[in-house]
Design an enzyme around this catalytic site. Sequence first.
Site, PDB file in Angstrom:
ATOM      1  N   LYS A   1       0.888  -1.171   0.000  1.00  0.00           N
ATOM      2  CA  LYS A   1       0.000   0.000   0.000  1.00  0.00           C
ATOM      3  C   LYS A   1       0.920   1.214   0.000  1.00  0.00           C
ATOM      4  CE  LYS A   1      -1.729   3.026   2.089  1.00  0.00           C
ATOM      5  NZ  LYS A   1      -1.588   4.435   1.561  1.00  0.00           N
TER       6      LYS A   1
ATOM      7  N   GLU B   1      10.052   1.968  10.443  1.00  0.00           N
ATOM      8  CA  GLU B   1      11.081   2.998  10.271  1.00  0.00           C
ATOM      9  C   GLU B   1      10.355   4.324  10.255  1.00  0.00           C
ATOM     10  OE1 GLU B   1      14.209   2.973  10.432  1.00  0.00           O
ATOM     11  OE2 GLU B   1      14.524   0.809  10.412  1.00  0.00           O
TER      12      GLU B   1
ATOM     13  N   CYS C   1      14.027  11.200   5.695  1.00  0.00           N
ATOM     14  CA  CYS C   1      14.011  10.874   7.119  1.00  0.00           C
ATOM     15  C   CYS C   1      15.372  11.159   7.744  1.00  0.00           C
ATOM     16  CB  CYS C   1      13.625   9.418   7.314  1.00  0.00           C
ATOM     17  SG  CYS C   1      14.615   8.323   6.295  1.00  0.00           S
TER      18      CYS C   1
ATOM     19  N   GLU D   1       9.995  16.852  14.202  1.00  0.00           N
ATOM     20  CA  GLU D   1      10.355  16.693  12.795  1.00  0.00           C
ATOM     21  C   GLU D   1       9.534  17.661  11.940  1.00  0.00           C
ATOM     22  OE1 GLU D   1       9.103  13.098  10.648  1.00  0.00           O
ATOM     23  OE2 GLU D   1      11.176  12.906   9.960  1.00  0.00           O
TER      24      GLU D   1
HETATM   25  P1  NAP Z   1       2.713   8.739   7.092  1.00  0.00           P
HETATM   26  O1  NAP Z   1       1.699   9.792   7.039  1.00  0.00           O
HETATM   27  O2  NAP Z   1       2.993   8.092   8.396  1.00  0.00           O
HETATM   28  O3  NAP Z   1       2.274   7.643   6.005  1.00  0.00           O
HETATM   29  C1  NAP Z   1       3.068   6.514   5.745  1.00  0.00           C
HETATM   30  C2  NAP Z   1       2.199   5.428   5.121  1.00  0.00           C
HETATM   31  O4  NAP Z   1       1.265   4.951   6.108  1.00  0.00           O
HETATM   32  C3  NAP Z   1       1.353   5.929   3.949  1.00  0.00           C
HETATM   33  O5  NAP Z   1       1.259   4.922   2.969  1.00  0.00           O
HETATM   34  C4  NAP Z   1       0.013   6.168   4.610  1.00  0.00           C
HETATM   35  O6  NAP Z   1      -1.076   6.139   3.706  1.00  0.00           O
HETATM   36  C5  NAP Z   1      -0.040   4.985   5.551  1.00  0.00           C
HETATM   37  N1  NAP Z   1      -1.048   5.099   6.596  1.00  0.00           N
HETATM   38  C6  NAP Z   1      -1.777   6.184   6.970  1.00  0.00           C
HETATM   39  N2  NAP Z   1      -2.640   5.846   7.940  1.00  0.00           N
HETATM   40  C7  NAP Z   1      -2.485   4.527   8.190  1.00  0.00           C
HETATM   41  C8  NAP Z   1      -3.080   3.597   9.077  1.00  0.00           C
HETATM   42  N3  NAP Z   1      -4.020   3.965   9.943  1.00  0.00           N
HETATM   43  N4  NAP Z   1      -2.657   2.306   9.063  1.00  0.00           N
HETATM   44  C9  NAP Z   1      -1.684   1.911   8.219  1.00  0.00           C
HETATM   45  N5  NAP Z   1      -1.076   2.750   7.340  1.00  0.00           N
HETATM   46  C10 NAP Z   1      -1.467   4.045   7.336  1.00  0.00           C
HETATM   47  O7  NAP Z   1       4.137   9.262   6.541  1.00  0.00           O
HETATM   48  P2  NAP Z   1       4.417  10.116   5.227  1.00  0.00           P
HETATM   49  O8  NAP Z   1       3.911  11.508   5.474  1.00  0.00           O
HETATM   50  O9  NAP Z   1       3.977   9.378   4.033  1.00  0.00           O
HETATM   51  O10 NAP Z   1       6.030  10.130   5.205  1.00  0.00           O
HETATM   52  C11 NAP Z   1       6.795  11.010   5.967  1.00  0.00           C
HETATM   53  C12 NAP Z   1       7.301  10.338   7.229  1.00  0.00           C
HETATM   54  O11 NAP Z   1       8.009   9.154   6.870  1.00  0.00           O
HETATM   55  C13 NAP Z   1       8.304  11.193   7.988  1.00  0.00           C
HETATM   56  O12 NAP Z   1       8.030  11.089   9.371  1.00  0.00           O
HETATM   57  C14 NAP Z   1       9.631  10.546   7.662  1.00  0.00           C
HETATM   58  O13 NAP Z   1      10.648  10.753   8.607  1.00  0.00           O
HETATM   59  C15 NAP Z   1       9.251   9.113   7.569  1.00  0.00           C
HETATM   60  N6  NAP Z   1      10.241   8.359   6.799  1.00  0.00           N
HETATM   61  C16 NAP Z   1      11.058   7.508   7.483  1.00  0.00           C
HETATM   62  C17 NAP Z   1      12.039   6.800   6.802  1.00  0.00           C
HETATM   63  C18 NAP Z   1      12.925   5.842   7.525  1.00  0.00           C
HETATM   64  O14 NAP Z   1      13.456   4.951   6.885  1.00  0.00           O
HETATM   65  N7  NAP Z   1      13.110   5.994   8.817  1.00  0.00           N
HETATM   66  C19 NAP Z   1      12.174   6.948   5.422  1.00  0.00           C
HETATM   67  C20 NAP Z   1      11.325   7.835   4.761  1.00  0.00           C
HETATM   68  C21 NAP Z   1      10.343   8.527   5.462  1.00  0.00           C
HETATM   69  P3  NAP Z   1      -1.679   7.524   3.144  1.00  0.00           P
HETATM   70  O15 NAP Z   1      -0.590   8.151   2.346  1.00  0.00           O
HETATM   71  O16 NAP Z   1      -2.838   7.079   2.356  1.00  0.00           O
HETATM   72  O17 NAP Z   1      -2.049   8.354   4.338  1.00  0.00           O
END
Ligand code: NAP
Length: 473
Positions: free
Chosen positions: A167, A242, A276, A373
């Site tokens: 997803k 992550e 990240c 962040e």
């Molecule tokens: P996010 O809002 O947490 O979303 C991540 C994924 O989770 C998306 O596919 C999202 O779908 C999905 N999601 C949303 N609600 C969910 C639920 N209730 N259950 C399961 N999945 C759900 O993060 P983002 O805004 O896409 O990405 C930015 C974040 O990712 C930042 O905090 C960044 O630091 C982190 N990141 C971490 C790493 C690492 O390796 N540590 C690498 C890259 C990014 P939707 O898009 O449909 O909401």
Amino acid sequence: MQTYRNYIGGDWVEPSSGNYSEIRNPAQLDEGVGRAPLSGIVDLDQAIAAAAAAFPAWAGRILHKVANIIEGQIDAWAAELTREEGKTRTEARMEVVRAVELFRYFAGEAWRVGGDVLPADTPNTLLYSVRVPLGVVAIITPWNFPLSIPVWKMAPALVMGNTVVIKPASATPIMALRLMGALHEAGLPAGVVNCVTGSGGVLGDALVTDTRIKAVSFTGSYAIGHALYQKTAPRLVRTHLEMGGKNPVIVAADADLDKAVNICVRGGFGLTGQACTATSRVIVDRSIAQEFSARLAAAAQKIVVGPGLTDGVQMGPAVSASQRDIDLAFVEIASEEGATVVAGGTAAEGYGYFVKPTVITGVRRDMRIAQEEVFGPVIGIIEVGDMAEAIAVCNDVAYGLSATIVTNDVRNSIRFAEQAEAGMLKVNQPTAGVSIQAPFGGFKQSGSGMFREMGKGAVEFFTQQKTIYIDGQ
Ligand code: NAP
């Protein structure tokens, strides 16, 4: 505008809702990139069923073919990635190349992964252990690396013999769907990988609580990851998270200032700060703080912001209106808390979500800009009196993903390596940028910590050990 469909059981399938989201170029809002399905639980159920049915037949040996297909179209894939996510053409190209390398690296694991033969307690007994797949795994990915994060999870999962339901993020589903096309073209057996796009809020719970799912690999924010963990824990399902970072660069009193500025610019403003591992805090020795801050502000002001496909552009837009608004809101919060904006701090011109590279001085370690962040091109500078204070500030956050020190003094390097609390530590290199053969992951709220991604950790996550005793008497 191209309309994409879910990839389920080897077929392109319309979402049961009949609804699609329109993905627009964040650097040129009147340009459509593609329509992606807004899927529901019915679509997800079909995908999980297809992955479960495919599991016994899958051997995981076509990853080289996929790598070749993508490699043959690197520039086209990179351009599409820029149009979808906004990063510059150069950055997008690096991501596509990384995806190719990841497929190749993990394809090799099919030959390398082995088990252990152990001394038995009794004569004529063969005692050994092997790694076996888990079954159907769920992969949930963020928008900032729309191609490489799906690949760095999917490639080890597949090569170890698992089947996948992915997803991708709602903001950037197109590259994941393109990837499905490449897997299909490479001859992936039906059902081995299935991609369902749509809202995580709608699909997330059903995906991670489904009893057919044997592991969940998630990359995204702490808030979503933390909530997800509560859902998988009761079933004792293997879960890898992550999450975010608040990654510091310590600039020691002896540092070469030009090198330090370059490291902060690359780490903080590369990828529009939407990594990240992006640099968001600079912890600088007071004796050089004024000179360093002036040079960093000057460097930030020189960065050319614009559409990532335009020649000469060095930094693309925020991915979405909401991310741009978060970036600018944090600047306002920092100002209200008493910090000073010395570069950027506002939206940049253009028909897209552009934000100027921003440098904020006078940041105290307890301010929100020092703790939370942002996920945008915003660097806060914190002044410290000595190395002990620098390391204390470095560690004084809830996150621990990546950290850098800029110094020529080996004693500082060793102290930093011993005391900094982060999964990845760099000396004289930017906080962002990692190697696929090395463990990737964070301490504290940056990750669930039990496993690492890439390298050997990924193989461990996507397999379980079986120990076999054979009595030969
Ligand atoms: P996010 O809002 O947490 O979303 C991540 C994924 O989770 C998306 O596919 C999202 O779908 C999905 N999601 C949303 N609600 C969910 C639920 N209730 N259950 C399961 N999945 C759900 O993060 P983002 O805004 O896409 O990405 C930015 C974040 O990712 C930042 O905090 C960044 O630091 C982190 N990141 C971490 C790493 C690492 O390796 N540590 C690498 C890259 C990014 P939707 O898009 O449909 O909401």
